[in-house]
Design an enzyme around this catalytic site. Structure first.
Site, short mmCIF file in Angstrom:
data_model
loop_
_atom_site.label_atom_id
_atom_site.label_comp_id
_atom_site.label_asym_id
_atom_site.label_seq_id
_atom_site.Cartn_x
_atom_site.Cartn_y
_atom_site.Cartn_z
N THR A 49 -5.37 3.24 -49.85
CA THR A 49 -5.20 2.43 -51.05
C THR A 49 -4.89 3.30 -52.25
O THR A 49 -4.12 2.92 -53.14
CB THR A 49 -6.45 1.59 -51.30
OG1 THR A 49 -6.78 0.86 -50.11
CG2 THR A 49 -6.26 0.61 -52.45
N TYR A 135 -12.91 7.32 -39.77
CA TYR A 135 -12.11 6.12 -40.05
C TYR A 135 -11.33 5.74 -38.81
O TYR A 135 -10.48 6.51 -38.34
CB TYR A 135 -11.18 6.45 -41.22
CG TYR A 135 -10.31 5.33 -41.75
CD1 TYR A 135 -10.56 3.99 -41.44
CD2 TYR A 135 -9.25 5.62 -42.59
CE1 TYR A 135 -9.77 2.99 -41.95
CE2 TYR A 135 -8.44 4.61 -43.11
CZ TYR A 135 -8.71 3.31 -42.80
OH TYR A 135 -7.91 2.31 -43.31
N LYS A 163 -15.95 3.86 -40.55
CA LYS A 163 -15.21 2.77 -41.19
C LYS A 163 -14.38 2.15 -40.07
O LYS A 163 -13.43 2.76 -39.57
CB LYS A 163 -14.30 3.28 -42.31
CG LYS A 163 -13.48 2.16 -42.95
CD LYS A 163 -12.49 2.69 -43.98
CE LYS A 163 -11.64 1.55 -44.53
NZ LYS A 163 -10.61 2.02 -45.49
N ILE A 202 -15.89 -0.80 -46.90
CA ILE A 202 -15.03 0.07 -47.71
C ILE A 202 -13.83 -0.79 -48.05
O ILE A 202 -13.02 -1.11 -47.19
CB ILE A 202 -14.66 1.35 -46.95
CG1 ILE A 202 -15.94 2.17 -46.68
CG2 ILE A 202 -13.64 2.17 -47.74
CD1 ILE A 202 -15.73 3.44 -45.88
#
Length: 302
Positions: A49, A135, A163, A202
């Site tokens: 992001t 992740y 995540k 998250i």
């Protein structure tokens, strides 16, 4: 490690740019201050992001250092220092911790994928440096981090948790076994938190409505979850972070400057988002304005 495990809302914060395409630190600081005031526990710096993949390593590490120096006493600073290149990930992670980040976000090698054994060794090397979230986002890496890979890594003293983007069934599996999980899918994070015992989320959506995401993690407010579902869906109508960038530009939170190859949402898509954002109380949105914007309002840099 205790404070990291207690963080239930971590924002994958947007990196704003000026007209020349350089990082706009003044605006970045305002975005982070807004996250702090909303009660967010931490931020991911330079994640997907935050367009870390469009930043040079110098920019990337500068932003981590800046965040740690300016905000590290008020929220958790998680630097995205992962790479598909183990040597590069090690160097970036060492530099990130040297400049004050609290934890790293690490990803499995993408594009130039490796074997399951190679993935495990890659993570061991970066976990040796300091605390890290792992992740798992197969849609971007092309390779799922299955329990076969994660469970041995969870024994490492620097392993914080995962995540996880494959859904709540996987999250529930891990949490039942004492492996901390944060949802990587905003639309599933409420059920993940309140039905499957995730540690939190998250989040992309918390860039634009941090107070509402705070409530979503803290209370079993199913009505709010239903209210936010259309907005969450719209925020992923194109690959992230195109929509959240456009949304923050429409609310005036950031200048309408994109780094290529990202492009603004179409006027039709922006109109859909405008209606969704208008339905949210102004004091719960990040930004002081709300405009559709015209094509000529957007600036594209590289």
């Amino acid at each position: 490690m205790k404070s990291l495990n207690q963080a239930s809302l971590i924002t994958a914060v947007k990196t704003p740019f000026d007209q020349r395409g350089d990082i706009d630190l003044d605006t970045y600081d305002k975005l982070v201050e807004r996250q702090i005031s909303a009660g967010v526990d931490g931020i991911i710096v330079g994640g997907t992001t935050g367009e870390g993949h469009l930043l040079s390593w110098e920019e990337h590490l500068m932003l981590i250092a800046h965040s740690a120096h300016k905000f590290g006493d008020r929220l958790l600073i998680v630097g995205n220092t992962g790479s598909n290149n183990t040597r590069e990930a090690i160097k970036a992670t060492e530099n990130g911790f040297a400049t004050g980040m609290h934890a790293a976000l690490q990803i499995n090698p993408y594009y130039g994928r490796t074997s399951t054994v190679g993935v495990g060794v890659h993570f061991e090397k970066v976990l040796n440096i300091g605390p890290a979230f792992i992740y798992n986002v197969p849609g971007r890496t092309g390779q799922d981090l299955t329990p076969e890979i994660i469970e041995p890594l969870a024994q490492h003293k620097h392993f914080i948790g995962v995540k996880e983007c494959t859904g709540n069934d996987r999250i529930a599996y891990y949490e039942q076994r004492g492996i901390a999980c944060w949802s990587g899918n905003d639309d599933e994070c409420f059920d993940g938190r309140h039905q499957h015992n995730s540690h939190g989320v998250i989040s992309v959506t918390s860039n634009i409505v941090p107070e509402l995401m705070r409530t979503l993690m803290d209370k079993p407010d199913s009505a709010l979850n239903e209210q936010l579902q259309p907005l969450m869906s719209w925020l992923f109508c194109e690959p992230n972070p195109i929509a959240i960038n456009t949304a923050l530009m429409m609310t005036g939170a950031v200048q309408p400057n994109f780094r290529l190859p990202y492009q603004a949402l179409t006027s039709e898509q922006r109109a859909q988002g405008l209606a969704l954002l208008e339905a949210i109380d102004a004091d719960k949105r990040v930004g002081d304005a709300l405009n559709l914007l015209a094509e000529q309002d957007f600036n594209y840099c590289y």
